[in-house]
Design an enzyme around this catalytic site. Structure first.
Site, mmCIF file in Angstrom:
data_model
loop_
_atom_site.group_PDB
_atom_site.id
_atom_site.type_symbol
_atom_site.label_atom_id
_atom_site.label_comp_id
_atom_site.label_asym_id
_atom_site.label_seq_id
_atom_site.Cartn_x
_atom_site.Cartn_y
_atom_site.Cartn_z
ATOM 1 N N GLN A 8 0.095 2.623 0.994
ATOM 2 C CA GLN A 8 0.845 3.681 0.152
ATOM 3 C C GLN A 8 2.188 2.728 -0.035
ATOM 4 O O GLN A 8 2.779 1.958 0.344
ATOM 5 C CB GLN A 8 1.165 5.031 0.467
ATOM 6 C CG GLN A 8 2.553 5.728 0.122
ATOM 7 C CD GLN A 8 2.692 6.387 -0.715
ATOM 8 O OE1 GLN A 8 1.595 7.575 -0.053
ATOM 9 N NE2 GLN A 8 3.579 6.271 -1.720
ATOM 10 N N GLY A 9 2.239 2.415 -1.609
ATOM 11 C CA GLY A 9 3.074 1.139 -1.798
ATOM 12 C C GLY A 9 4.298 2.373 -2.289
ATOM 13 O O GLY A 9 4.561 2.758 -2.145
ATOM 14 N N ALA A 10 5.636 1.404 -2.836
ATOM 15 C CA ALA A 10 6.272 2.005 -3.601
ATOM 16 C C ALA A 10 6.424 2.966 -5.040
ATOM 17 O O ALA A 10 6.636 3.244 -4.417
ATOM 18 C CB ALA A 10 7.764 1.299 -3.345
ATOM 19 N N GLU A 11 5.524 2.534 -5.729
ATOM 20 C CA GLU A 11 5.017 2.728 -7.007
ATOM 21 C C GLU A 11 3.683 3.234 -6.930
ATOM 22 O O GLU A 11 3.748 4.124 -7.396
ATOM 23 C CB GLU A 11 5.331 1.664 -7.935
ATOM 24 C CG GLU A 11 5.557 2.360 -9.409
ATOM 25 C CD GLU A 11 5.117 0.763 -10.189
ATOM 26 O OE1 GLU A 11 6.016 0.925 -11.326
ATOM 27 O OE2 GLU A 11 5.462 -0.657 -10.267
ATOM 28 N N ALA A 12 2.507 3.256 -6.693
ATOM 29 C CA ALA A 12 1.554 3.812 -6.317
ATOM 30 C C ALA A 12 0.633 3.295 -5.173
ATOM 31 O O ALA A 12 0.874 2.627 -4.173
ATOM 32 C CB ALA A 12 1.118 2.560 -7.456
ATOM 33 N N ASP A 124 6.862 -10.214 -10.165
ATOM 34 C CA ASP A 124 6.906 -9.765 -8.730
ATOM 35 C C ASP A 124 5.557 -10.804 -8.120
ATOM 36 O O ASP A 124 4.754 -10.543 -7.253
ATOM 37 C CB ASP A 124 6.585 -8.077 -8.603
ATOM 38 C CG ASP A 124 6.623 -7.948 -6.903
ATOM 39 O OD1 ASP A 124 7.517 -8.880 -6.194
ATOM 40 O OD2 ASP A 124 6.367 -6.977 -7.272
#
Lengths: 205, 352
Positions: A8-12, A124
């Site tokens: 679970q990343g910050a965005e996706a 990034d």
């Protein structure tokens, strides 16, 4: 499609899955409830579209990166081929890879240079977004990438990588980068890095 | 230990008296009865007198700010002493804000503090303004000792965390041009709202709900607000006359955009650091919408949300006094005491 949760990343949310008998990952941008709905859906849609397009172009120019298998704009989901190996950040920490690190870092530089030559900035480019199996290096996570990259954006990519490695490791990296991108042009980018750093708030100029 | 703090970095001049008592041990009855972190703390703010220079359409002029501060100092000192019923002779040290801030204002505070410390023959403690903002939140509001700090004020917008190895704050992300508070202040003036600063923008934003598309500038965990401001000024404000947009809609949309950018950077930093708490501090921590958005992130990631209380969010001297106490106790003092206009948050040693 068969799925197992991965990250679970910050965005996706990234999950492992099997797509027509191919090991793949699904990268899905979930709605963020903190921002207004119209802004949120626009951002998710645009980013998914651009990411797919950029990966397609990058693959076409010969950069080592995952291949896009499917795009679902309604769910804001991308399905990409799964990469084998470990993240570069973990690879460099492992002591038994020390001998090989020089070559791997140079290869990472070459891959980024290929991307830059195709006028794509990664956005990034830290060591967490390079994957290696000990033989070749792959770039992934194009969530912040842009077409029509300017020299400034290229320099920012180099700066981001610089911040995530030691000075010696960066030297190896830039050697591989310069071999692909051109010695003179690389020097220009490095002087651009200094300019970018001096622009930050409250820095001694 | 009793410390007198002086704050004078920008529009506010403030004098506070802060006391650290020895008696409060962890097993005492008072501690057991205490419900909030603030009541648990052994540091108490006895007086916190401040005076803010009122903002006008022309903005803040350094010279006028300095005049205001110089006039306010004797009055506020008197008030702080009488509020706390403490006499000057009981004070153990003077703390003042060394930077970052407007040079003119910093010098007034420095001269005032230096005069008091020379006169009373007590030590002078130079305190970093930004560390002050963080420390008061950590002392009174945080549950853990290691939060991800979201520091939002006029001049600063930073996402920080304590780097224990180097005993400094590490900046994970920050604005590359102007602070979010500055952005809202200027917007308030451009839209000619009343009051013509961030408060005006917040009030106007509550009256609208239509979102206008705007540039969204985030790079990794770094932000930029000046391009957004120029876009609003050049493209949206001229359209108010043609009745395409209203002032309120612009205020609402720009606030939403700016905060969404900040929150996205915070979420990224949170995933990057795996910290268990977010602390919101600085002048713009008072913004209810920003609090709401960060609370949502905290709920999603199951971390604790802490926010400095209303009275200690803005610029005031209590935080300077409090940080002064911590610096004195840990003997962690900077080499120079002269004011520094560009004092970065991540250069101050934090060894308490």
């Amino acid at each position: 499609m068969h799925k197992t949760p991965n990250n679970q990343g910050a965005e996706a949310v990234v999950t492992n899955c099997i797509y027509f008998n191919t090991p793949a990952i699904s990268k899905r941008r979930l709605p963020k409830r903190y921002r207004v709905h119209s802004l949120d859906s626009k951002l998710r849609l645009e980013r998914t579209k651009i990411e797919a397009r950029i990966m397609h172009r990058a693959k076409a120019t010969g950069t080592n990166c995952p291949l896009v298998l499917s795009v679902d704009l309604e769910r804001c989901e991308l399905i990409e081929t799964r990469l084998n190996g470990v993240k570069l950040v973990d690879y460099l920490q492992d002591k038994k890879n020390q001998k090989n690190a020089k070559r791997i870092l140079a290869d990472a530089g070459t891959q980024l240079a290929k991307l830059h030559l195709a006028n794509i900035s990664h956005g990034d480019s830290t060591t967490s977004n390079f994957m290696t199996d000990g033989k070749s290096v792959f770039i992934f996570d194009f969530g912040l990438s842009q077409f029509n990259a300017t020299d400034e954006e290229r320099a920012i990519d180099l700066l981001l990588f610089f911040k995530s490695v030691s000075e010696l490791q960066f030297k190896y990296f830039i050697k591989g980068y310069a071999a692909q991108y051109g010695e003179k042009q690389t020097k220009q980018l490095i002087s651009k890095i200094r300019e970018i750093e001096s622009r930050a708030r409250y820095v001694e100029r | 230990m009793i410390v007198l703090g002086i704050e004078s970095t920008a529009h506010t001049f403030s004098v506070a008296i802060v006391q650290k008592s020895k008696g409060l041990s962890k097993t005492s009855k008072a501690t057991k009865r205490a419900k909030t972190k603030r009541q648990l703390s052994s540091i108490e703010v006895l007086a916190n007198a401040s005076d803010k220079y009122a903002s006008t359409l022309e903005g803040y002029i350094p010279r006028k700010l300095a005049d205001h501060h110089a006039e306010a100092f004797p009055k506020l000192l008197q008030q702080a002493l009488s509020d706390s019923s403490i006499s000057l002779s009981e004070i153990d040290a003077i703390a003042f804000s060394q930077g970052s801030g407007i040079g003119h204002c910093l010098h007034v505070g420095y001269v005032a503090a230096k005069t008091l410390s020379t006169m009373l023959k007590i030590p002078l403690v130079p305190v970093s303004h930004s560390i002050g903002h963080i420390e008061i939140g950590r002392e009174f509001n945080c549950e853990t000792n290691d939060p991800l700090v979201v520091y939002v004020s006029g001049g600063n917008t930073q996402i920080l965390g304590l780097d224990k190895k180097n005993s400094k704050y590490h900046v994970y992300g920050e604005t590359s041009d102007i602070g979010i508070g500055n952005f809202l202040d200027v917007l308030g003036r451009k839209l000619e709202l009343k009051p013509s600063d961030a408060v005006g923008v917040v009030n106007a934003a509550q009256l609208a709900s239509k979102y206008i598309e705007m540039p969204y500038t985030i790079r990794g965990m770094n932000l930029a607000f000046s391009g957004l401001l120029t876009y609003i000024e050049k493209k949206l404000i001229p359209q108010i006359e043609t009745k395409k947009f209203t002032k309120e809609e612009i205020a609402f949309s720009s606030q939403e955009t700016a905060f969404a950018m900040l929150c996205e950077a915070v979420e990224r930093a949170l995933c990057h650091t795996n910290k268990k708490e977010i602390l919101l501090c600085g002048g713009n921590a008072r913004n209810a919408r920003l609090q709401e958005m960060l609370k949502e992130i905290c709920r999603e990631h199951n971390v604790h949300f802490a926010c400095t209380s209303f009275e200690y969010s803005g610029d005031q001297a209590a935080m300077i006094g409090l940080t002064g106490i911590k610096m004195l106790e840990s003997k962690c003092l900077p080499k120079y005491e002269a004011p520094v206009q560009r004092l970065r948050t991540d250069l101050t040693h934090v060894c308490w």
